[in-house]
Design a protein around this motif. Structure first.
Motif, mmCIF file in Angstrom:
data_model
loop_
_atom_site.group_PDB
_atom_site.id
_atom_site.type_symbol
_atom_site.label_atom_id
_atom_site.label_comp_id
_atom_site.label_asym_id
_atom_site.label_seq_id
_atom_site.Cartn_x
_atom_site.Cartn_y
_atom_site.Cartn_z
ATOM 1 N N HIS A 520 0.831 -1.204 0.000
ATOM 2 C CA HIS A 520 0.000 0.000 0.000
ATOM 3 C C HIS A 520 0.870 1.260 0.000
ATOM 4 O O HIS A 520 0.690 2.153 -0.826
ATOM 5 C CB HIS A 520 -0.926 -0.035 1.225
ATOM 6 C CG HIS A 520 -1.748 1.193 1.420
ATOM 7 N ND1 HIS A 520 -3.068 1.279 1.040
ATOM 8 C CD2 HIS A 520 -1.443 2.410 1.968
ATOM 9 C CE1 HIS A 520 -3.532 2.480 1.334
ATOM 10 N NE2 HIS A 520 -2.565 3.190 1.901
ATOM 11 N N GLU A 521 1.829 1.311 0.924
ATOM 12 C CA GLU A 521 2.633 2.541 1.050
ATOM 13 C C GLU A 521 3.514 2.762 -0.176
ATOM 14 O O GLU A 521 3.663 3.893 -0.638
ATOM 15 C CB GLU A 521 3.489 2.513 2.327
ATOM 16 C CG GLU A 521 2.701 2.442 3.630
ATOM 17 C CD GLU A 521 1.621 3.510 3.790
ATOM 18 O OE1 GLU A 521 1.708 4.559 3.132
ATOM 19 O OE2 GLU A 521 0.661 3.269 4.564
ATOM 20 N N HIS A 524 1.653 4.368 -2.886
ATOM 21 C CA HIS A 524 1.429 5.812 -2.734
ATOM 22 C C HIS A 524 2.474 6.621 -3.522
ATOM 23 O O HIS A 524 2.213 7.751 -3.920
ATOM 24 C CB HIS A 524 1.467 6.224 -1.264
ATOM 25 C CG HIS A 524 0.136 6.114 -0.581
ATOM 26 N ND1 HIS A 524 -1.026 6.563 -1.158
ATOM 27 C CD2 HIS A 524 -0.209 5.608 0.633
ATOM 28 C CE1 HIS A 524 -2.046 6.336 -0.323
ATOM 29 N NE2 HIS A 524 -1.571 5.751 0.765
ATOM 30 N N GLU A 581 -5.818 6.655 -1.921
ATOM 31 C CA GLU A 581 -5.871 5.507 -1.007
ATOM 32 C C GLU A 581 -6.366 4.258 -1.731
ATOM 33 O O GLU A 581 -5.877 3.154 -1.488
ATOM 34 C CB GLU A 581 -6.774 5.826 0.185
ATOM 35 C CG GLU A 581 -6.227 6.916 1.093
ATOM 36 C CD GLU A 581 -4.847 6.602 1.642
ATOM 37 O OE1 GLU A 581 -4.541 5.413 1.841
ATOM 38 O OE2 GLU A 581 -4.065 7.544 1.838
ATOM 39 N N HIS A 643 -9.575 8.280 3.322
ATOM 40 C CA HIS A 643 -9.661 6.818 3.347
ATOM 41 C C HIS A 643 -11.115 6.376 3.279
ATOM 42 O O HIS A 643 -11.946 6.850 4.052
ATOM 43 C CB HIS A 643 -9.051 6.255 4.630
ATOM 44 C CG HIS A 643 -7.598 6.565 4.787
ATOM 45 N ND1 HIS A 643 -7.154 7.750 5.322
ATOM 46 C CD2 HIS A 643 -6.492 5.848 4.474
ATOM 47 C CE1 HIS A 643 -5.832 7.746 5.335
ATOM 48 N NE2 HIS A 643 -5.399 6.607 4.813
HETATM 49 ZN ZN LIG Z 1 -2.542 5.223 2.437
#
Ligand SMILES: [Zn+2]
Length: 683
Positions: A520-521, A524, A581, A643
């Protein structure tokens, strides 16, 4: 992100309809398994995977009256709170701790906040000086100097000021000005006409009035003050950009000379104001939303001085109410927790103070947490998972079909240069100069806020410190920082509830820590915002025109997908707000599986509780988001947070992923099914 209790329920269903071809070799195990125990077999994974995976836990664990949500995050936070409580209480008990030491600061801060007798006795006197400063304002110059003084105390009335990284030159810091000044969480609260938002506005006005009365103002004046504040904030909100319009970093980057900023708001006289804020010789300012500052000039001329004074008083009251006597705390709780988040009962004082101590002195608490509570090998394990995710990411980028080789090389280079900060910092913030006493809670908080302000100010003109962390090892969360091209994954992310004292299997590690955290990160860095920054952290376009068009077409699809989800009644998700997100979730779940498939378990056919390794990976991914939220809190999240609520963070991305369809035999006609033509594939 967030983790859980073990349930005494064992789910042993086997999905006979799944088209997995793996040999069914059942692993026998005597230990409990949260992944399968949380499954609600009365719900089909094809209809609502989030509920299928988690509902059995929800059925047995209603949301407590002191919380806005319950689930994996609260479970983890409960464990962390116990550890932090021990740190706070043992420090507070050690009255002989060396003055200035971390223990003394933590212990005295915690003690001062637990000392409700002194807090009750002090009443509103800790804020008396600040309110008197407002009373003494005679003209606009006074107004501006008090406004500047409040900026140094973590209030942001009228304008938002900060020393930030220069988006276009990540090697230096720059002064930034942005839109702010509102009491409600987001500008839309002032204008939306739906029943919920309209009732929140009414409650807000009632709340302001009640607070002024508690501060000794007569009913009639308090009533008038509340109307004044609502009107003034609505006027400010009119010139604020909507949340989705704040997502383009280019539009938020308007570098100007101080003389140019003076032209936007001549009344503020920015050289003078900057000097009041503690900065001299500023050559340029990045103004986030120039139109806000143009409107502010009009507002400064139009709005009567007395109204501004009432507004400044409200800023003081609202910022510090939580720290005062119990009647004021109760009113603050009524609006901010009950009305806004659906929480009906206050937490016990120790929990409030554990949260406050961790929030205010997290760097000091973190040093003890790492030394005494962090399991050995945490850093190594996190780094191993992170590097495996990065490796599959690189292979994946090489194989995607929509991007040219030129852009791929740039993306790969950016990926390889991502700094992975895991566990805890190598160097801690030096808070030696901070003074904390045992007998004045409000003064302690103010000292910390001043310290933080000066820490920020001290960066100006100095080389950038790329080793800095914005989270603590005991913070169950993670982030990507585009200016450093880095991801930061604190130590406690290693925790998986239900696996205390033993290492979870790789399906669990890669579903939770691999997919929903590292994957996930990293994504980004390549979402609608992160993709606009280069490998050095500068706002710079490294894409070919065609590739960018392709990418933007894909992000538009994910915006459309999430716009269609209905959260409550008629409240739709805001696809544009949450796109970064959602892109990160989708990238995370795809990369997590690919990395998992490189492990021994990922390549095996071993079933656990009747589920294949791939099925188990997706169940673990859903476990990472096992969170049940009150309706009020969910509505607030949709209005003011980027989010999406937890169910959509599972069902949304999974319904875009081919491997998930295969794992659970999802077919046309199933609720989890999306036509191939609308499925989103980005990274
Ligand atoms: Zn995030």
């Amino acid at each position: 992100m967030k983790k859980t209790l073990l349930l005494a329920v064992t789910a042993t269903i086997i999905l006979t309809s799944c088209s997995h071809t793996e040999k069914k070799t059942e692993q026998t195990t005597n230990v409990s398994d949260p992944i399968t125990e949380h499954i609600d077999s009365s719900i089909s994974p094809k209809e609502d995977f989030f509920k299928f995976a988690n509902n059995n836990w929800f059925k047995h664990n209603p949301i407590p009256s002191t919380e806005s949500s319950n689930g994996i995050w609260k479970t983890i936070q409960d464990t962390l709170n116990e550890d932090i409580r021990k740190i706070c209480e043992s420090s507070a008990a050690d009255t002989k701790a060396t003055k200035g030491s971390n223990k003394q600061k933590i212990g005295d801060f915690y003690f001062s906040g637990m000392d409700t007798v002194s807090i009750e006795k002090a009443g509103i006197t800790p804020l008396a000086d600040y309110l008197a400063k407002v009373d003494a304002i005679k003209n606009i110059n006074d107004l501006l100097s008090v406004t500047a003084a409040f900026q140094t105390m973590e209030m942001e009335p009228m304008y938002g000021f900060g020393v930030n990284r220069d988006d276009k030159n990540s090697e230096q810091y720059v002064v930034g000005l942005g839109q702010v000044g509102l009491g409600l969480p987001e500008r839309d609260y002032y204008f939306n006409t739906d029943a919920l938002t309209a009732s929140i506005r009414k409650e807000y006005v009632k709340h302001i009035k009640a607070m002024f009365v508690l501060f000794g103002v007569d009913e009639k004046t308090a009533d008038k003050n509340a109307t004044t504040i609502m009107t003034l904030e609505t006027t400010l909100a009119k010139s604020c950009r909507k949340m989705e319009d704040l997502r383009d970093p280019y539009k938020n980057y308007n570098k100007m000379s101080v003389a140019q900023v003076n032209k936007l708001t001549p009344s503020i006289k920015w050289e003078q104001t900057l000097s009041l804020l503690g900065l001299k010789n500023v050559d340029s300012i990045v103004v986030g939303q120039p139109e806000y500052y143009t409107a502010l000039e009009t507002n400064l001329k139009k709005i009567p001085l007395d109204d501004w004074k009432t507004y400044l008083k409200w800023n003081v009251i609202d910022a510090y109410a939580k720290l005062l006597n119990k009647d004021i705390v109760a009113e603050d709780f009524h609006f901010n927790s009950t009305i806004m988040n659906g929480i009906s009962k206050q937490k016990p004082r120790w929990k409030t103070m554990v949260k406050a101590t961790d929030g205010m002195l997290g760097d000091l608490v973190g040093q003890i947490y790492v030394a005494e509570y962090c399991p050995k090998g945490t850093k190594e394990k996190l780094l191993e998972i992170g590097n495996n995710i990065r490796d599959v990411y690189a292979q994946h980028i090489k194989s995607i079909d929509w991007m040219s080789d030129v852009t791929k090389q740039k993306a790969l280079s950016k990926l390889q240069k991502i700094t992975m900060k895991v566990g805890y910092p190598d160097k801690w913030k030096d808070m030696l100069s901070l003074e904390i006493s045992r007998n004045n809670y409000v003064a302690n908080v103010m000292n910390i806020l001043k310290w933080q302000y000066n820490f920020m100010l001290g960066k100006y003109g100095k080389p950038v410190d790329r080793t800095e962390w914005d989270m603590q090892p005991q913070t169950y969360n993670a982030y990507y920082n585009p200016a450093n091209n880095e991801i930061v994954v604190p130590a406690c992310n290693i925790m998986v509830p239900g696996f205390e004292g033993r290492m979870p299997d790789d399906a669990v590690l890669y579903g939770i820590i691999g997919g929903s955290t590292f994957g996930h990160e990293i994504t980004h860095g390549f979402d609608d915002q992160g993709s606009k920054y280069d490998e050095k952290g500068n706002l710079a376009d490294w894409w070919t025109k065609e590739d960018k068009q392709q990418f933007e077409a894909k992000t538009k699809r994910i915006v459309r997908q999430f716009n269609n989800y209905i959260v409550l009644d008629s409240l739709h998700l805001k696809g544009a707000n949450s796109q970064g997100e959602n892109i990160a979730d989708l990238g995370g779940v795809v990369m997590g599986l690919e990395a998992f498939r490189k492990t021994k378990q990922g390549q095996s056919n071993d079933l656990i509780g009747g589920y294949t390794p791939t099925q188990r990976y997706y169940l673990a991914y859903a476990y990472a988001w096992m969170v049940n939220t009150t309706d009020a809190s969910m509505a607030k999240q949709v209005m003011s947070n980027e989010h999406a609520p937890a169910p959509f963070r599972v069902n949304g991305p999974l319904s875009d992923v081919e491997e998930f369809y295969k794992a659970f035999d999802i077919k046309a006609g199933d609720k989890m099914y999306r036509e191939d033509s609308v499925r989103v594939k980005i990274w």
